[in-house]
Design an enzyme around this catalytic site. Structure first.
Site, PDB file in Angstrom:
ATOM      1  CD  GLU A  89      13.846  40.171  91.266  1.00 25.14           C
ATOM      2  OE1 GLU A  89      13.987  40.169  92.481  1.00 25.14           O
ATOM      3  OE2 GLU A  89      13.730  41.200  90.590  1.00 25.14           O
ATOM      4  CB  CYS A 102      11.366  31.574  93.964  1.00 21.63           C
ATOM      5  SG  CYS A 102      10.180  32.796  93.471  1.00 21.63           S
ATOM      6  CB  CYS A 109       4.193  41.503  86.402  1.00 19.96           C
ATOM      7  SG  CYS A 109       2.648  40.633  86.765  1.00 19.96           S
ATOM      8  CB  CYS A 113      -0.315  43.337  92.919  1.00 24.34           C
ATOM      9  SG  CYS A 113      -1.134  41.981  92.053  1.00 24.34           S
ATOM     10  CB  CYS A 116       3.791  43.130  93.556  1.00 21.48           C
ATOM     11  SG  CYS A 116       4.924  42.015  92.717  1.00 21.48           S
ATOM     12  CB  CYS A 335       7.719  39.456  93.401  1.00 22.70           C
ATOM     13  SG  CYS A 335       6.940  38.059  94.102  1.00 22.70           S
TER      14      CYS A 335
HETATM   15  N1  SAH Z   1       1.871  36.500  89.747  1.00 16.88           N
HETATM   16  C1  SAH Z   1       1.771  35.391  90.633  1.00 16.88           C
HETATM   17  C2  SAH Z   1       3.083  34.921  91.204  1.00 16.88           C
HETATM   18  C3  SAH Z   1       4.072  35.929  91.708  1.00 16.88           C
HETATM   19  S1  SAH Z   1       4.197  36.494  93.299  1.00 16.88           S
HETATM   20  C4  SAH Z   1       0.802  35.682  91.737  1.00 16.88           C
HETATM   21  O1  SAH Z   1       0.246  36.762  91.755  1.00 16.88           O
HETATM   22  O2  SAH Z   1       0.528  34.799  92.530  1.00 16.88           O
HETATM   23  C5  SAH Z   1       4.239  35.344  94.555  1.00 16.88           C
HETATM   24  C6  SAH Z   1       3.489  35.856  95.766  1.00 16.88           C
HETATM   25  O3  SAH Z   1       4.157  36.940  96.450  1.00 16.88           O
HETATM   26  C7  SAH Z   1       2.114  36.366  95.432  1.00 16.88           C
HETATM   27  O4  SAH Z   1       1.215  35.892  96.376  1.00 16.88           O
HETATM   28  C8  SAH Z   1       2.289  37.874  95.557  1.00 16.88           C
HETATM   29  O5  SAH Z   1       1.049  38.486  95.736  1.00 16.88           O
HETATM   30  C9  SAH Z   1       3.231  37.977  96.708  1.00 16.88           C
HETATM   31  N2  SAH Z   1       3.953  39.247  96.827  1.00 16.88           N
HETATM   32  C10 SAH Z   1       4.393  40.056  95.847  1.00 16.88           C
HETATM   33  N3  SAH Z   1       5.042  41.114  96.342  1.00 16.88           N
HETATM   34  C11 SAH Z   1       5.018  40.966  97.676  1.00 16.88           C
HETATM   35  C12 SAH Z   1       5.533  41.740  98.751  1.00 16.88           C
HETATM   36  N4  SAH Z   1       6.170  42.878  98.532  1.00 16.88           N
HETATM   37  N5  SAH Z   1       5.334  41.296 100.013  1.00 16.88           N
HETATM   38  C13 SAH Z   1       4.676  40.132 100.225  1.00 16.88           C
HETATM   39  N6  SAH Z   1       4.174  39.362  99.261  1.00 16.88           N
HETATM   40  C14 SAH Z   1       4.341  39.779  98.000  1.00 16.88           C
END
Ligand code: SAH
Length: 349
Positions: A89, A102, A109, A113, A116, A335
């Site tokens: 996406e 984006c 992945c 986290c 996420c 994401c």
């Molecule tokens: N893997 C990379 C890039 C992807 S995410 C990274 O970790 O930076 C882009 C940003 O969105 C990252 O800072 C991630 O931690 C954040 N993110 C992911 N899911 C989220 C959510 N549900 N709410 C807020 N931020 C989120």
């Protein structure tokens, strides 16, 4: 899956045309057409025999826009289908100064986290450089852009996947998307976001690609970070900061920390103070994001008022910080949310 023509640079296309016994200018035609977001079969001016030969070996449309969701605020969320049926996406955010896309770098992945949606089913596979580029070409074309007058002006590598866990393809993409004669988006208009894969941050500093480096910090101590980001077991905040400083030294680019505000985890006065002492005096900026709640994940966000309170604490402590406007929340803007929802609906039906 066949090969992907969009993986090739202009010089590699020229070599391919030579290998196929074609005239040199065919590479220019092909490159131009592909950069306009055309399918291989739609590149104008190619002889039918060449087109056929190409289609035997290469995917006609490696990245297809399968669905577009438009938010009330104008943000567009894209669901892309890859040639093997995998889904990724992306988002197009419209701002006064231009449009930021984006992009995703992996299907799924492996960082997992806690907040996420991208890591919910682990890593499926890396995207090739051409598949990352293909997302930009498809959206630019759909939004009415041409290589001369781009509709996509800025790129953030903040879709699903960890770009530095797919390092070679990501760097190849960065060179392709910024190449002269192509869609030519300057590295200065590109932000690469990482969860902090330290050795690869050093490698990136050496590439001569001055992209903006963004690190997902989300906590001010290793103990707190480990709770929400498993990768924090491998790399300490201290090491991440050193790598950021090295990046600054090499590129002259200020770095950015992402900090998603999660209720009960990282939004207290104590955390603000720790963040201030950690980051004071560094050439950095802190981007606060209110958590986009993911239904499969057990974490909650905080109110806008509370978020501004946390921002105020950081600012009074002398940090450069902003609270990112929450956009696209009504269309599963975070994401991996769209793909996760899609996979779920399709297995339920
Ligand atoms: N893997 C990379 C890039 C992807 S995410 C990274 O970790 O930076 C882009 C940003 O969105 C990252 O800072 C991630 O931690 C954040 N993110 C992911 N899911 C989220 C959510 N549900 N709410 C807020 N931020 C989120």
């Amino acid at each position: 899956m066949k090969e992907i023509l969009q993986d090739l640079t202009h010089a590699e296309l020229a070599a391919l045309m030579e290998e196929m016994g074609e005239k040199k200018y065919r590479a220019d035609q092909l490159y131009r057409g592909l950069m306009q977001g055309k399918r291989v079969s739609q590149v104008p001016g190619l002889p039918a025999a060449l087109r056929e030969k190409l289609l035997e070996r290469y995917e006609d449309e490696p990245v297809r826009i399968r669905e577009v969701f438009t938010s009330a605020d104008g943000t567009e969320k894209y669901l892309f289908e890859l040639a093997d049926g995998n889904l990724v996406e992306g988002v197009l955010m419209r701002y006064k100064y231009g449009n930021t896309q984006c992009v995703s770098t992996q299907v799924g992945c492996r960082m997992n986290c806690a907040f996420c949606a991208s890591g919910l089913n682990g890593l499926v596979r890396n995207l090739t450089a051409g598949e990352i580029l293909g997302q930009v070409l498809a959206v630019n074309a759909r939004a009415g852009g041409t290589p001369e007058k781009r509709a996509v002006t800025n790129i953030v590598l903040m879709g699903s996947g960890e770009p530095l866990d797919n390092y070679d393809n990501t760097v190849r993409f960065l060179r392709a998307v910024s190449a002269q004669g192509g869609i030519c988006i300057s590295p200065r208009n590109i932000s690469l976001s990482t969860c902090g894969i330290v050795p690869k941050m050093y490698d990136l500093a050496e590439e001569g690609l001055p992209v903006n480096l963004t690190v997902s910090l989300h906590a001010a101590t290793d103990e707190e970070r480990i709770r929400i980001m498993p990768v924090a077991k491998a790399y300490k905040i201290e090491e991440i900061l050193k790598a950021c400083d090295y990046y600054f030294e090499k590129t002259g680019r200020r770095y950015i920390f992402e900090y998603s505000l999660i209720a009960g985890e990282n939004t207290g006065r104590e955390q603000a103070e720790k963040l201030i002492s950690l980051l004071s005096g560094r050439p950095c900026h802190v981007n606060l994001i209110r958590l986009n709640e993911v239904k499969e994940r057990d974490l909650r966000g905080i109110s806008e008022k509370e978020a501004y309170r946390f921002l105020g604490l950081l600012e009074r402590g002398g940090l450069s910080a902003t609270l990112r406007r929450q956009i696209g929340a009504d269309i599963g803007g975070a994401c991996g949310q769209l793909r996760a929802g899609y996979l779920q609906n399709n297995t339920q039906n």
